[in-house]
Design a protein around this motif. Structure first.
Motif, PDB file in Angstrom:
ATOM      1  N   ASP A  56      33.708 -58.485  26.997  1.00 45.37           N
ATOM      2  CA  ASP A  56      33.239 -57.273  26.330  1.00 45.37           C
ATOM      3  C   ASP A  56      32.185 -57.602  25.256  1.00 45.37           C
ATOM      4  O   ASP A  56      31.130 -56.968  25.175  1.00 45.37           O
ATOM      5  CB  ASP A  56      34.461 -56.641  25.658  1.00 45.37           C
ATOM      6  N   ALA A  57      32.480 -58.629  24.460  1.00 41.60           N
ATOM      7  CA  ALA A  57      31.548 -59.020  23.384  1.00 41.60           C
ATOM      8  C   ALA A  57      30.232 -59.522  23.967  1.00 41.60           C
ATOM      9  O   ALA A  57      29.144 -59.173  23.472  1.00 41.60           O
ATOM     10  CB  ALA A  57      32.185 -60.101  22.514  1.00 41.60           C
ATOM     11  N   LYS A  60      28.173 -56.547  25.113  1.00 40.03           N
ATOM     12  CA  LYS A  60      27.508 -55.791  24.032  1.00 40.03           C
ATOM     13  C   LYS A  60      26.202 -56.476  23.612  1.00 40.03           C
ATOM     14  O   LYS A  60      25.169 -55.816  23.402  1.00 40.03           O
ATOM     15  CB  LYS A  60      28.440 -55.679  22.823  1.00 40.03           C
ATOM     16  N   ARG A  64      22.060 -55.351  24.041  1.00 43.29           N
ATOM     17  CA  ARG A  64      21.007 -55.370  22.994  1.00 43.29           C
ATOM     18  C   ARG A  64      19.795 -56.162  23.480  1.00 43.29           C
ATOM     19  O   ARG A  64      18.647 -55.756  23.309  1.00 43.29           O
ATOM     20  CB  ARG A  64      21.561 -56.011  21.710  1.00 43.29           C
TER      21      ARG A  64
END
Ligand code: SAM
Length: 286
Positions: A56-57, A60, A64
């Motif tokens: 998940d990290a 993210k 970006r």
């Protein structure tokens, strides 16, 4: 809880970045994964499976980067020479090609040199020089207030790491009195100025994240370079050297500007690893 092979998470990230037009999707995917895991990129193969929270990290950060935020803004740091530099909004991200100018500067410096880094941005050239040469007295000049605050942060970090402190100046290279008390005393002037001709299309990472003042140098890109040459001619001691990075379209014009100065000799242009004109050097006549 199902754990995912890191390899698959990286492949997925690479696909997303490639589709977004990122130049080096594999490298960036690996660097983002390494950043999340807090390991060096080369050690990723030692991490076979990761938790969903890690996937998940990574996702993210990949989102970006896919929106074309510079990798170094996401990880919070860039590099020049052997040192990491904190960077983020409002300051130019140091580029690998500037390593060539640094290496050249180190190769021509005498013992205990006085060095001036004009247009210092994050402090990259000045701090990398001071790291490589503890005997040097290094000055850094920057006009932009935000860039100067990043340079201060980097200077504090390098000072705490044990490097010889540099001297930071808030100043404008177009000011004919800049560092006037040092006229004729400097061994080496290094500069990576804003040099892109106004209106040149640039990638989103540059257009949306590097400050315009750090990138664009007037209609032909030479506005700031002309002032840098005048400033260097004044600051250098006889036999001292100047090196100025430039656009690959300026491999003739920057050497011509330096050759037009009677006090300058040994004018030479240097190419990067891809053979593109990258920076010009000259010596103040001994
Ligand atoms: C291309 S960036 C280079 C930064 C750094 N030297 C590096 O290599 O990462 C150019 C820098 O010049 C600064 N600058 C632009 N015009 C200037 C001027 N007239 N006087 C001093 N600095 C200037 C910008 O704010 C920016 O930080």
């Amino acid at each position: 809880m199902t754990r995912t092979p890191l390899r698959l998470a990286v492949i997925e990230a690479e696909k997303i970045l490639a589709a977004a037009g990122v130049d080096s999707p594999r490298v960036d995917a690996e660097l983002l994964a390494a950043h999340v895991l807090g390991v060096e990129r080369g050690r990723l193969p030692l991490v076979p499976l990761v938790d969903p929270s890690v996937v998940d990290a990574i996702g993210k950060l990949v989102a970006r980067r896919a929106a074309r935020e510079p990798l170094q803004h996401i990880t919070g740091s860039g590099w020049l020479g052997s040192i990491p530099l904190v960077v983020g909004p409002g300051v130019f991200v140091p580029r690998p090609e500037t390593d060539l100018l640094l290496e050249w500067g180190l190769s021509v410096s005498p013992q205990a040199p006085v060095v001036v880094d004009l247009c210092s941005g994050s402090g990259a050239l000045a701090l990398a020089f001071a790291n490589a040469r503890p005997d040097a007295v290094v000055h850094a000049v920057e006009l932009d207030r935000v860039a100067l605050s990043w340079a201060r942060r980097n200077a504090d970090i390098r000072g705490e790491a044990g490097d010889t402190p540099i001297r930071l100046h808030s100043g404008d290279v177009t000011d004919p009195k800049l560092l006037a008390s040092m006229d004729g005393t400097v061994d080496l002037v290094l500069c990576n100025p804003p040099y892109v001709p106004d209106g040149t299309p640039v990638p989103p990472e540059v257009a949306d994240h590097d400050p315009d003042i750090a990138v664009f140098g007037g209609a032909d890109g030479l506005d700031v370079i002309k002032s840098v040459i005048s400033c260097a001619a004044r600051l250098l001691k006889p036999g001292g050297w100047v090196g100025v990075e430039h656009d690959d379209s300026q491999g003739d014009s920057v050497p011509q500007l330096l050759s037009a100065r009677r006090v300058m000799s040994e004018v030479e242009d240097h190419v990067d690893l891809a053979g593109r004109p990258r920076f010009t050097t000259a010596q103040r006549r001994p």
